[in-house]
Write a protein that holds these residues in place. Sequence first.
Motif, PDB file in Angstrom:
ATOM      1  N   ASP A  89      35.225  25.764  35.197  1.00 62.36           N
ATOM      2  CA  ASP A  89      35.558  27.036  35.842  1.00 62.36           C
ATOM      3  C   ASP A  89      37.015  27.409  35.603  1.00 62.36           C
ATOM      4  O   ASP A  89      37.352  28.588  35.475  1.00 62.36           O
ATOM      5  N   GLU A  93      38.392  30.916  34.170  1.00 59.14           N
ATOM      6  CA  GLU A  93      39.304  31.736  34.971  1.00 59.14           C
ATOM      7  C   GLU A  93      40.592  32.048  34.216  1.00 59.14           C
ATOM      8  O   GLU A  93      41.089  33.174  34.269  1.00 59.14           O
ATOM      9  N   LYS A  94      41.130  31.053  33.481  1.00 62.76           N
ATOM     10  CA  LYS A  94      42.335  31.299  32.687  1.00 62.76           C
ATOM     11  C   LYS A  94      42.067  32.337  31.600  1.00 62.76           C
ATOM     12  O   LYS A  94      42.872  33.243  31.377  1.00 62.76           O
ATOM     13  N   ASP A  97      41.796  35.722  33.211  1.00 60.46           N
ATOM     14  CA  ASP A  97      43.108  36.233  33.620  1.00 60.46           C
ATOM     15  C   ASP A  97      43.890  36.777  32.426  1.00 60.46           C
ATOM     16  O   ASP A  97      44.514  37.838  32.513  1.00 60.46           O
TER      17      ASP A  97
END
Length: 197
Positions: A89, A93-94, A97
């Motif tokens: 995850d 998420e990185k 972003d």
Amino acid sequence: MATHPRSLHARLGGGAVADVLLWRRRNASAAAVVGATAVWFVFERAGYSLPSVLANALLLLVAILFFWAKSASLLNRPLPPLPNLEVSDVVVEKAADRALVWINRVLAVGHDIAIKRDRKTFIRVILILWVVSYVGMLFNFLTLIYIGVMLSLLVPPLYEKYQDHVDEKLGVAHSVLSRHIDTIITRAGQAKQKKTE
């Protein structure tokens, strides 16, 4: 020689990738050049397509793993060492972003052009898109990627060596280009003003 607040190595991330791009790990940099050239040759000159090469490579990998596992059970040897094939995850998420930052930048430029009617940004975007279109007509996508990889491996060490001279020339070029863009904008504004009168 002028002092720079951050070195090029730090601006490139300061890690292993920066070392490869600046040829501080000569073997890895040379391997990257040879690998990129080999991939370009296989796909561009030899006429192979990416799906067929990927399918054949995966077929070979699956066959090797299958026969390795079968022979390991027959000969009482360990099974092939496979890593945990899972995307965490945190990685997703990185990536999301970073993608969000780039998408917001593009949307901000679109907002500046469409809502604020920023002529300078409009002309810059038009020039950049025209250059991309022109270069895209000269080369196919794979060749463009290959040229990009080669430039990313060859330009940073040259820039690091001649940084002061390059910065000086780029500053002059930027000021000349800015003057030309400002002239175009003022002439467009004067023409628009004449039409309204």
